[in-house]
Design a protein around this motif. Structure first.
Motif, mmCIF file in Angstrom:
data_model
loop_
_atom_site.group_PDB
_atom_site.id
_atom_site.type_symbol
_atom_site.label_atom_id
_atom_site.label_comp_id
_atom_site.label_asym_id
_atom_site.label_seq_id
_atom_site.Cartn_x
_atom_site.Cartn_y
_atom_site.Cartn_z
ATOM 1 N N HIS A 1 -2.822 -5.328 -7.870
ATOM 2 C CA HIS A 1 -2.065 -4.082 -7.775
ATOM 3 C C HIS A 1 -2.888 -2.850 -8.161
ATOM 4 N N ALA A 2 -4.099 -3.041 -8.701
ATOM 5 C CA ALA A 2 -4.962 -1.889 -8.970
ATOM 6 C C ALA A 2 -5.389 -1.211 -7.674
ATOM 7 N N PHE A 3 -5.256 -1.936 -6.571
ATOM 8 C CA PHE A 3 -5.692 -1.405 -5.267
ATOM 9 C C PHE A 3 -4.495 -1.090 -4.366
ATOM 10 N N ASP A 4 -3.365 -0.743 -4.985
ATOM 11 C CA ASP A 4 -2.135 -0.546 -4.217
ATOM 12 C C ASP A 4 -1.988 0.858 -3.657
ATOM 13 N N MET B 1 0.826 -1.197 0.000
ATOM 14 C CA MET B 1 0.000 0.000 0.000
ATOM 15 C C MET B 1 0.869 1.260 0.000
ATOM 16 N N ALA B 2 0.354 2.334 -0.551
ATOM 17 C CA ALA B 2 1.097 3.594 -0.592
ATOM 18 C C ALA B 2 1.256 4.164 0.813
ATOM 19 N N ASP B 3 2.361 4.935 0.994
ATOM 20 C CA ASP B 3 2.593 5.533 2.301
ATOM 21 C C ASP B 3 1.483 6.514 2.659
ATOM 22 N N LYS B 4 1.005 7.257 1.660
ATOM 23 C CA LYS B 4 -0.021 8.260 1.900
ATOM 24 C C LYS B 4 -1.400 7.639 1.721
ATOM 25 N N LYS B 5 -2.204 7.733 2.733
ATOM 26 C CA LYS B 5 -3.526 7.110 2.669
ATOM 27 C C LYS B 5 -4.502 8.044 1.970
ATOM 28 N N ARG B 6 -4.852 7.675 0.763
ATOM 29 C CA ARG B 6 -5.806 8.464 0.015
ATOM 30 C C ARG B 6 -7.221 8.172 0.498
ATOM 31 N N ARG B 7 -8.141 9.016 0.044
ATOM 32 C CA ARG B 7 -9.556 8.810 0.384
ATOM 33 C C ARG B 7 -10.004 7.405 0.007
ATOM 34 N N SER B 8 -9.604 6.932 -1.172
ATOM 35 C CA SER B 8 -10.043 5.617 -1.648
ATOM 36 C C SER B 8 -9.562 4.478 -0.772
ATOM 37 N N GLN B 9 -8.498 4.712 -0.035
ATOM 38 C CA GLN B 9 -7.972 3.631 0.794
ATOM 39 C C GLN B 9 -8.846 3.329 2.007
ATOM 40 N N HIS B 10 -9.756 4.217 2.323
ATOM 41 C CA HIS B 10 -10.747 3.925 3.367
ATOM 42 C C HIS B 10 -11.725 2.857 2.881
ATOM 43 N N TRP B 11 -11.754 2.643 1.574
ATOM 44 C CA TRP B 11 -12.541 1.566 0.984
ATOM 45 C C TRP B 11 -11.655 0.350 0.675
ATOM 46 N N TYR B 12 -10.548 0.593 -0.043
ATOM 47 C CA TYR B 12 -9.797 -0.502 -0.650
ATOM 48 C C TYR B 12 -8.472 -0.822 0.047
ATOM 49 N N GLY B 13 -8.124 -0.073 1.054
ATOM 50 C CA GLY B 13 -6.832 -0.292 1.709
ATOM 51 C C GLY B 13 -6.901 -1.014 3.034
ATOM 52 N N LYS B 14 -8.092 -1.367 3.460
ATOM 53 C CA LYS B 14 -8.248 -2.003 4.773
ATOM 54 C C LYS B 14 -8.072 -3.519 4.665
ATOM 55 N N LEU B 15 -7.301 -4.095 5.603
ATOM 56 C CA LEU B 15 -7.046 -5.534 5.607
ATOM 57 C C LEU B 15 -7.986 -6.229 6.579
ATOM 58 N N ASP B 16 -9.267 -6.022 6.376
ATOM 59 C CA ASP B 16 -10.280 -6.623 7.238
ATOM 60 C C ASP B 16 -11.465 -7.053 6.372
ATOM 61 N N LYS B 17 -12.550 -7.430 7.018
ATOM 62 C CA LYS B 17 -13.733 -7.890 6.293
ATOM 63 C C LYS B 17 -14.238 -6.835 5.317
ATOM 64 N N ASP B 18 -14.276 -5.577 5.748
ATOM 65 C CA ASP B 18 -14.812 -4.533 4.877
ATOM 66 C C ASP B 18 -13.924 -4.313 3.659
ATOM 67 N N GLY B 19 -12.603 -4.284 3.867
ATOM 68 C CA GLY B 19 -11.695 -4.156 2.737
ATOM 69 C C GLY B 19 -11.818 -5.327 1.780
ATOM 70 N N PHE B 20 -11.939 -6.544 2.341
ATOM 71 C CA PHE B 20 -12.144 -7.748 1.531
ATOM 72 C C PHE B 20 -13.356 -7.573 0.632
ATOM 73 N N ILE B 21 -14.470 -7.115 1.219
ATOM 74 C CA ILE B 21 -15.720 -6.964 0.452
ATOM 75 C C ILE B 21 -15.535 -5.952 -0.675
#
Length: 570
Positions: free
Chosen positions: A34-37, A1-21
């Motif tokens: 890697h589209a979600f990196d 994952m990128a060092d800087k947490k973008r807005r989209s990473q609140h959706w696609y950067g989480k390593l939990d059930k919600d990120g999985f979904i």
């Protein structure tokens, strides 16, 4: 994952059930890990629709934007929003502009995107999309669908809207046969794209360029010109850079951008509809823009010789040099203002060159002097009204006459061709009940047809007054947006046939020559009109729409809500 947490990473950067979904369901479209990196995720907000012919080319432009986003290292995701077909929707597309704005706002807010490209074109799509995007405040940039190719009929150019009004009156006058009228129809719209006259769609595209919210030359490139696809590609690259630089709308847009739009509207002979759209957009940006601010365009000359104020079409405007030339001619009149390119609006006119001085005039050799919209006030329009001098008859801009009143649009249509209608060329036609609440939606019916008997006598313009709008392609001495509207109890509701009305566009006045005591009597006897709708969005609109001088937005949508949505759906 990128060092800087973008807005989209609140959706696609989480390593939990919600990120999985969030990631897993997106992968069913074939996107790799890697589209979600952490790369910028760019929303492409598309108003494509086969019911909106103006926007029918946006499907292809979306693909060009995607190429640019991928090239710049972003991840493009296209999403649809409501499409407003100006020529197809009843009772008027304006009724649904605010609904589109809600759709855009909530779509941007609810999805995991970092920036957005707005693909619009038809009259209400561009302002509606910008209104919604401004309320969320992400990095945002516009790509317009572009104008159609010039209309052609009998070896000459014809313009959408403008020539429709002219031909229609010619048929009514007996100067054009129905067969000729129908033949012209087939040559009017020869390609995808918006009206090739300086109607509302091309006006808003021109003003968006003057505001610095798109790339230079966006306004005038024809829809089918390969250079528009190239511009869309470059826009895809630029939005990724804007996200990386955190260049949101609030970091670009100030009152100066709106003032530049007002100046540009005067120079291009733009649509009167720009008034309600700019006011609504400013309300979303929490910028204090009022009708009085439009008076800064009053002394700006008309530079663009384009229908309905001139004779050429948008294709000619493009080949003559387009908006960069107009911005260059405006010179020091433009306010310093930032743009989506990061620099000042001055950068949009660097290297601009005019290739046809009959299409784009020099500032000191204009088509018409002092051509900007005029704001009118008086006891008939205490909160304002507007008139477009560049499309009016000079001799009627200062006029006093007797009113003939149409209480409803149905009344007008039923009686306008009555040979015994008691009117002369000096009569002032008044139409009620076509404002935001009254119609509802404030339709483009303000340019009322000339009474049939007078058309046959050669009359082609009269002073006309209403609380509605008119198409940006229309022309005539037409007073519009009278506020408050008649349905809301404004003074327009009190006008009766036989009253005298005085218009002075230069002085900015519009007055009903009736004693206050008589107006008080009429007001006391007035019966409140019944609304046309009692359910659904139309009822919501009627209950909450603001008046024309406030932009006709819904009262609860004014302003911004930039909070990140944190609650998950599972």
């Amino acid at each position: 994952m990128a060092d800087k947490k973008r807005r989209s990473q609140h959706w696609y950067g989480k390593l939990d059930k919600d990120g999985f979904i969030h990631r897993s369901w997106m992968k069913n479209q074939g996107f790799p890990d890697h589209a979600f990196d952490g790369r910028p995720i760019i929303g492409i907000c598309n108003t494509w629709s086969e019911l909106t012919p103006c926007n029918s080319g946006l499907r292809d432009l979306a693909e060009a934007v995607k190429r640019g986003v991928w090239e710049a290292g972003g991840f493009p995701v296209e999403f649809p929003v409501m499409s407003l077909g100006e020529t197809q929707m009843k009772p008027t597309a304006m009724l649904f502009r605010n609904l589109l704005a809600m759709d855009v706002e909530e779509s941007i807010r609810a999805y995991g995107i970092d920036g957005v490209v707005l693909l619009g074109g038809c009259d209400k799509t561009t302002p509606g999309q910008l209104m919604g995007a401004m309320s969320v405040d992400l990095p945002t940039i516009v790509v317009s669908s572009g104008p159609m190719l010039n209309g052609k009929w009998r070896g000459r150019d014809i313009g959408s809207g403008t020539d429709v009004w002219k031909f229609s009156e010619d048929v009514r006058a007996g100067d054009m046969t129905l067969a000729e009228f129908m033949a012209a129809e087939s040559g009017m719209s020869r390609s995808k794209g918006v009206c090739m006259t300086m109607g509302t769609a091309s006006t808003m595209a021109s003003l968006v360029e003057a505001m610095g919210l798109c790339l230079p030359t966006n306004a005038a490139l024809p829809a089918v010109d390969a250079r528009r696809a190239a511009l869309a590609h470059l826009t895809g690259k630029r939005i990724v850079e804007m996200v990386e630089g955190e260049l949101t709308l609030s970091k670009v847009v100030t009152k100066a951008n709106f003032e530049n739009a007002i100046l540009a509207n005067a120079a291009v002979g733009g649509s009167t509809n720009a008034v309600v759209h700019l006011l609504a957009m400013a309300g979303r940006m929490e910028i204090d823009l009022t009708l009085e601010d439009f008076e800064i365009g009053g002394e700006i000359p008309l530079l663009v010789n384009c229908m309905p104020s001139g004779k050429y079409l948008m294709e000619d405007f493009c080949y003559a040099g387009g908006m960069p030339v107009v911005l260059k001619e405006l010179g020091a009149h433009l306010r310093p203002a930032k743009t989506v390119l990061g620099g000042d609006i001055d950068g949009y006119r660097v290297g601009a060159e005019c290739f046809n001085r009959d299409v784009i005039r020099a500032y000191d050799d204009p088509l018409k002097p002092a051509a900007g919209l005029r704001v009118l006030r008086g006891n008939l329009a205490p909160d304002g009204a507007i008139v477009k001098p560049s499309a009016a008859s000079d001799h009627l801009l200062a006029h006093e006459g007797v009113a003939h009143v149409f209480e409803t649009i149905e009344d007008l249509k039923a009686t306008i061709d009555d040979p015994d209608l008691p009117v002369t060329a000096d009569t002032i036609l008044v139409l009620k009940g076509v404002g935001p609440k009254g119609y509802p939606g404030m339709p483009e019916v303000g340019n009322m047809p000339i009474p049939g008997r007078l058309v046959k006598e050669g009359v082609r313009d009269m002073v006309r007054i209403s609380d509605g709008r008119m198409s940006g392609t229309a022309f005539g001495t037409v007073v519009l947006h009278v506020s408050p509207e008649s349905t809301a109890g404004g003074p327009l509701a009190l006008v009766e046939t036989g009253d005298r009305i005085r218009l002075d566009a230069q002085a900015g006045t519009l007055d009903l020559m009736v004693e206050d005591s008589e107006l008080d009597r009429r007001r006391a006897a007035r019966v409140e009109p019944q609304p046309h709708y009692s359910r659904g969005y139309a009822k919501l609109y009627i209950d909450h729409v603001l008046q024309a001088h406030q932009g006709a937005d819904l009262d609860f949508l004014v302003g911004r809500d930039t909070r990140l949505v944190t609650r998950e759906s599972h």
